[in-house]
Design a protein around this motif. Structure first.
Motif, PDB file in Angstrom:
ATOM      1  N   ASN A   1       4.986  -2.580  -1.866  1.00 34.99           N
ATOM      2  CA  ASN A   1       4.891  -3.401  -0.809  1.00 34.99           C
ATOM      3  C   ASN A   1       3.716  -2.601   0.018  1.00 34.99           C
ATOM      4  O   ASN A   1       3.413  -1.382  -0.185  1.00 34.99           O
ATOM      5  CB  ASN A   1       6.102  -3.529   0.238  1.00 34.99           C
ATOM      6  N   ALA A   2       3.209  -3.400   1.099  1.00 32.48           N
ATOM      7  CA  ALA A   2       2.199  -2.531   1.839  1.00 32.48           C
ATOM      8  C   ALA A   2       1.952  -3.304   3.065  1.00 32.48           C
ATOM      9  O   ALA A   2       2.317  -4.703   3.334  1.00 32.48           O
ATOM     10  CB  ALA A   2       0.749  -2.998   1.081  1.00 32.48           C
ATOM     11  N   CYS A   3       1.792  -2.723   4.189  1.00 28.87           N
ATOM     12  CA  CYS A   3       1.560  -3.245   5.601  1.00 28.87           C
ATOM     13  C   CYS A   3       0.482  -2.848   6.062  1.00 28.87           C
ATOM     14  O   CYS A   3      -0.311  -1.696   5.731  1.00 28.87           O
ATOM     15  CB  CYS A   3       2.805  -2.868   6.448  1.00 28.87           C
ATOM     16  N   THR A   4      -0.097  -3.971   7.063  1.00 29.60           N
ATOM     17  CA  THR A   4      -1.377  -3.589   7.774  1.00 29.60           C
ATOM     18  C   THR A   4      -0.983  -2.267   8.959  1.00 29.60           C
ATOM     19  O   THR A   4       0.068  -2.210   8.970  1.00 29.60           O
ATOM     20  CB  THR A   4      -1.740  -4.827   8.674  1.00 29.60           C
TER      21      THR A   4
ATOM     22  N   VAL B   1       1.458  -7.292   9.404  1.00 30.71           N
ATOM     23  CA  VAL B   1       1.865  -8.152   8.370  1.00 30.71           C
ATOM     24  C   VAL B   1       2.268  -7.076   7.138  1.00 30.71           C
ATOM     25  O   VAL B   1       1.439  -6.241   6.981  1.00 30.71           O
ATOM     26  CB  VAL B   1       0.856  -9.332   8.067  1.00 30.71           C
ATOM     27  N   CYS B   2       3.186  -7.432   6.528  1.00 29.55           N
ATOM     28  CA  CYS B   2       3.647  -6.941   5.422  1.00 29.55           C
ATOM     29  C   CYS B   2       3.739  -7.782   3.997  1.00 29.55           C
ATOM     30  O   CYS B   2       4.038  -8.866   4.319  1.00 29.55           O
ATOM     31  CB  CYS B   2       4.793  -6.176   5.580  1.00 29.55           C
TER      32      CYS B   2
ATOM     33  N   CYS C   1      -2.408  -6.573   1.734  1.00 27.87           N
ATOM     34  CA  CYS C   1      -2.784  -6.849   0.408  1.00 27.87           C
ATOM     35  C   CYS C   1      -2.103  -6.061  -0.547  1.00 27.87           C
ATOM     36  O   CYS C   1      -1.910  -4.838  -0.155  1.00 27.87           O
ATOM     37  CB  CYS C   1      -4.208  -6.757   0.353  1.00 27.87           C
ATOM     38  N   GLN C   2      -1.847  -6.305  -1.890  1.00 26.77           N
ATOM     39  CA  GLN C   2      -1.610  -5.763  -3.172  1.00 26.77           C
ATOM     40  C   GLN C   2      -2.495  -6.011  -4.127  1.00 26.77           C
ATOM     41  O   GLN C   2      -2.894  -7.044  -4.322  1.00 26.77           O
ATOM     42  CB  GLN C   2      -0.089  -5.980  -3.483  1.00 26.77           C
ATOM     43  N   ASP C   3      -2.713  -4.809  -4.958  1.00 33.39           N
ATOM     44  CA  ASP C   3      -3.350  -4.996  -6.335  1.00 33.39           C
ATOM     45  C   ASP C   3      -2.412  -5.542  -7.161  1.00 33.39           C
ATOM     46  O   ASP C   3      -1.248  -4.994  -7.567  1.00 33.39           O
ATOM     47  CB  ASP C   3      -4.091  -3.654  -6.635  1.00 33.39           C
TER      48      ASP C   3
END
Length: 131
Positions: A34-37, A45-46, A125-127
């Motif tokens: 997971n990633a969040c701004t 946003v996550c 965003c995620q890779d």
């Protein structure tokens, strides 16, 4: 303990470390991330992806603490190097202090996957990568 016995004990300890650290390699393509701004002065946003390689068994986009009167919003996914919109837009519904949208069982392009909500200029965003 003599020198030879000590060397054998150290060798066995190192060998067991190699076996322990090598075991997860069989599932190297599995993902839960997971990633969040970190836009502290605006919307946060996550994005969360569960699955393996380029397959997402579940992908969630969350809007943390939207305005108090907002109970729903349309979520959008962009992916790949060109960040073109893909997949069906998903309705997000309020769950406590968040608006959450979820996709299940979708194939993603290699590269970057970003999620947000219509009207927001903030993307998490995620890779996406594989073996």
């Amino acid at each position: 303990m003599g020198r030879v016995e000590r060397a054998v004990a150290v060798g066995c300890a190192i060998g067991s470390l190699v076996l322990v650290t090598a075991a997860p390699a069989a599932s190297a393509g599995r993902r839960s991330s997971n990633a969040c701004t970190h836009n502290w002065s605006g919307p946060q946003v996550c994005i969360e992806i569960e699955g393996h390689d380029d397959w997402a068994s579940r992908l969630r986009v969350r809007w943390i603490e939207p305005p108090s009167g907002k109970d729903a919003a349309e979520a959008v996914l962009h992916e790949g190097d060109e960040q073109r919109e893909v997949h069906i837009r998903m309705p997000g519904r309020r769950q406590g202090k968040e608006i959450v949208a979820e996709w299940t069982d979708i194939r993603l392009s290699w590269g970057k996957v970003c999620g947000s909500f219509a009207g927001l200029n903030v993307w998490a965003c995620q890779d996406v990568y594989g073996k």
